[in-house]
Design an enzyme around this catalytic site. Structure first.
Site, PDB file in Angstrom:
ATOM      1  N   ARG A  55      11.584  15.919  18.648  1.00 24.76           N
ATOM      2  CA  ARG A  55      10.534  16.602  17.861  1.00 24.76           C
ATOM      3  C   ARG A  55      10.859  16.699  16.368  1.00 24.76           C
ATOM      4  O   ARG A  55      10.315  17.537  15.666  1.00 24.76           O
ATOM      5  CB  ARG A  55      10.248  17.995  18.409  1.00 24.76           C
ATOM      6  N   LYS A 107       3.507   9.792   5.076  1.00 27.91           N
ATOM      7  CA  LYS A 107       2.797   9.095   6.162  1.00 27.91           C
ATOM      8  C   LYS A 107       3.772   8.153   6.853  1.00 27.91           C
ATOM      9  O   LYS A 107       4.416   7.330   6.207  1.00 27.91           O
ATOM     10  CB  LYS A 107       1.653   8.257   5.595  1.00 27.91           C
ATOM     11  N   GLU A 155      -0.073  -2.284  -6.807  1.00 22.73           N
ATOM     12  CA  GLU A 155      -0.209  -0.864  -6.461  1.00 22.73           C
ATOM     13  C   GLU A 155       0.096   0.021  -7.679  1.00 22.73           C
ATOM     14  O   GLU A 155      -0.483   1.094  -7.839  1.00 22.73           O
ATOM     15  CB  GLU A 155       0.722  -0.490  -5.292  1.00 22.73           C
ATOM     16  N   LYS A 173       1.855   9.014  -7.604  1.00 21.81           N
ATOM     17  CA  LYS A 173       1.612   9.196  -6.167  1.00 21.81           C
ATOM     18  C   LYS A 173       2.068  10.587  -5.722  1.00 21.81           C
ATOM     19  O   LYS A 173       1.359  11.289  -5.001  1.00 21.81           O
ATOM     20  CB  LYS A 173       2.324   8.126  -5.350  1.00 21.81           C
ATOM     21  N   GLU A 209      -4.850  13.997   3.201  1.00 24.26           N
ATOM     22  CA  GLU A 209      -5.882  13.088   2.722  1.00 24.26           C
ATOM     23  C   GLU A 209      -7.300  13.654   2.814  1.00 24.26           C
ATOM     24  O   GLU A 209      -8.219  13.009   3.312  1.00 24.26           O
ATOM     25  CB  GLU A 209      -5.816  11.779   3.516  1.00 24.26           C
ATOM     26  N   ARG A 227      -6.162  12.394  -2.610  1.00 28.16           N
ATOM     27  CA  ARG A 227      -5.332  11.322  -2.051  1.00 28.16           C
ATOM     28  C   ARG A 227      -6.157  10.066  -1.762  1.00 28.16           C
ATOM     29  O   ARG A 227      -5.642   8.944  -1.810  1.00 28.16           O
ATOM     30  CB  ARG A 227      -4.644  11.815  -0.770  1.00 28.16           C
ATOM     31  N   ASN A 264      -6.789   4.790  -2.335  1.00 23.55           N
ATOM     32  CA  ASN A 264      -7.396   3.678  -1.595  1.00 23.55           C
ATOM     33  C   ASN A 264      -8.229   2.763  -2.495  1.00 23.55           C
ATOM     34  O   ASN A 264      -8.947   1.888  -1.996  1.00 23.55           O
ATOM     35  CB  ASN A 264      -8.273   4.213  -0.462  1.00 23.55           C
ATOM     36  N   HIS A 283      -8.765  -0.866  -1.762  1.00 23.23           N
ATOM     37  CA  HIS A 283      -8.258  -1.060  -0.403  1.00 23.23           C
ATOM     38  C   HIS A 283      -9.341  -1.304   0.639  1.00 23.23           C
ATOM     39  O   HIS A 283      -9.074  -1.930   1.658  1.00 23.23           O
ATOM     40  CB  HIS A 283      -7.389   0.130   0.018  1.00 23.23           C
ATOM     41  N   HIS A 300      -8.436  -4.378   2.564  1.00 22.09           N
ATOM     42  CA  HIS A 300      -8.181  -4.389   4.010  1.00 22.09           C
ATOM     43  C   HIS A 300      -9.082  -5.409   4.708  1.00 22.09           C
ATOM     44  O   HIS A 300      -8.658  -6.072   5.656  1.00 22.09           O
ATOM     45  CB  HIS A 300      -8.417  -2.996   4.616  1.00 22.09           C
ATOM     46  N   HIS A 327      -0.146  -7.704   1.372  1.00 25.28           N
ATOM     47  CA  HIS A 327      -1.087  -6.593   1.201  1.00 25.28           C
ATOM     48  C   HIS A 327      -1.463  -6.405  -0.278  1.00 25.28           C
ATOM     49  O   HIS A 327      -2.642  -6.301  -0.625  1.00 25.28           O
ATOM     50  CB  HIS A 327      -0.454  -5.325   1.780  1.00 25.28           C
TER      51      HIS A 327
END
Ligand SMILES: NC(=O)c1ccc[n+]([C@@H]2O[C@H](COP(=O)([O-])OP(=O)(O)OC[C@H]3O[C@@H](n4cnc5c(N)ncnc54)[C@H](O)[C@@H]3O)[C@@H](O)[C@H]2O)c1
Ligand SMILES: [Zn+2]
Length: 354
Positions: free
Chosen positions: A101, A123, A165, A207, A217, A221, A225, A228, A232, A245
């Site tokens: 955990r 994340k 980025e 960031k 998010e 945040r 994106n 993106h 994506h 990417h």
């Protein structure tokens, strides 16, 4: 990297057994130095080397990490050190989040993407056949140690893709950073001292600032994106792993800039036209990355479908991150389809810029 054990101790971790997860490329280049540093301060690190690449963000590799960690014996106090790019960081981070955990996590990012983006913000996760990053946890690291010198062994294409980025951070939230990039992008891509480490540090700070206060998010945040939703879709239709990417994001940002200009004008801008100010300036910065990705072979209808299945889509209509100005990103909901199609047509005409 020599300072990692000492910094870990200062962050409240006791010297002793530790798990180190890395990939084959990084192990060959940088693991020895980290192991030596640990050895000098009575740590007992146990390394696990996974295969390099996105395929390691899988159930299989996750399961391998679990078997290994539980097999060597751990307690709640055993820290996990993630030495590598975003793949290792996401995988080892998710393992740290779920073993007993939660074990203390230390990120040691070794790519541009990881140093300015993936190692920050908490994340973690792995991929599923249904899509990328669908299994994971928000799990902040106890410590992030970024050593820009580690980037010198990266392929130039990886550095370039990571710089996309960094440009994104400037465009959505930091006008001064964008201005510095206009002048110093060459020095950044060439990893020249002292300009490169300064820009890397400040891009990471963008960031960190955005995610603090918005860990899950809900608000700002989402600005990260930018480019993106288009990017994506490009990655998905091209086939994951075919392009980097950051390369897809660079092309996606050019589409998003066209869309931003259309929204400001109130009607779809012609794909043949040059972008108006300030979007032209932002577009030139992305173009200067000289990334050669294009939409050749990718059909617009397929890209549109791929975009609609992006997990970050809003329930109502198409949601995009657009710019009002350089340094001022915002969420745009219910964007007209014609504007999105015009943006794809623009991206098709100009490519990423190389
Ligand atoms: N968690 C987040 O918030 C977040 C944000 C952005 C991206 N990501 C994830 O990050 C991943 C991409 O990360 P990445 O671009 O770092 O890819 P990566 O981890 O696959 O690294 C790219 C390549 O560089 C090699 N490498 C790493 N460090 C090196 C070094 N110092 N010298 C030489 N080679 C080195 C790796 O072995 C790999 O082959 C994706 O899975 C993406 O989903 C996560
Ligand atoms: Zn990205």
């Amino acid at each position: 990297m020599a300072k990692v054990p000492e910094l870990a101790e200062r962050a409240g971790l006791d010297p002793g057994p530790a798990l180190v997860v890395t990939d084959e490329h990084v192990a060959d280049l940088h693991l020895g130095e980290l192991m030596e540093a640990f050895g000098a301060r009575s740590w007992k690190p146990r390394p696990l080397v996974v295969a390099p690449g996105e395929a390691s963000k899988s159930m299989d590799t996750y399961s391998l990490v679990m078997d290994w960690a539980l097999g060597v014996g751990i307690t709640r106090q055993t820290p996990v050190f993630a030495l590598g790019g975003g793949v290792v960081g996401d995988l080892a981070g998710f393992a740290a989040a779920t073993l007993l955990r939660g074990l203390p996590l230390v990120q040691i990012p070794t790519t541009v993407v990881a140093q300015v983006d993936s190692a920050l913000g908490g994340k973690t996760g792995i991929n599923h056949g249904v899509g990328k990053n669908l299994i994971g946890a928000f799990y902040p690291p106890r410590l992030v140690v970024s050593d820009w010198g580690l980037l010198r062994t990266l392929f130039r294409s990886e550095v370039r893709a990571g710089c996309a980025e960094i440009i994104k951070h400037g465009l959505v939230a930091d006008r001064p950073l964008a201005t510095r990039l206009q002048r110093d992008l060459g020095s950044l891509m060439g990893l020249r001292d002292p300009i490169a480490p300064e820009l890397l540090r400040d891009a990471a700070a963008v960031k960190a600032t955005i995610v603090s206060g918005d860990e899950r998010e809900a608000g700002r945040r989402a600005l990260l994106n930018f480019g993106h939703t288009f990017g994506h879709a490009i990655e998905k239709v091209a086939g994951y792993g075919r392009i980097l990417h950051g390369e897809a994001v660079a092309l996606g940002m050019r589409a998003a800039l066209h869309l931003s200009a259309s929204l400001k004008a109130g009607s779809p801008l012609a794909p043949e036209a040059d972008l108006p100010a300030p979007f032209a300036e932002a577009d030139a910065l992305v173009r200067d990355l000289r990334i050669r990705t294009t939409l050749d072979g990718l059909e617009t209808p397929e890209l549109m479908v791929a975009m609609q299945s992006d997990k970050k889509r809003a329930a109502a209509g198409l949601r995009f991150i657009v710019l009002d100005d350089i340094g001022a990103g915002r969420v745009a909901d219910g964007v007209p389809v014609e504007m999105v199609e015009a943006a794809w047509a623009y991206a098709r005409r100009v490519g990423a810029g190389g």
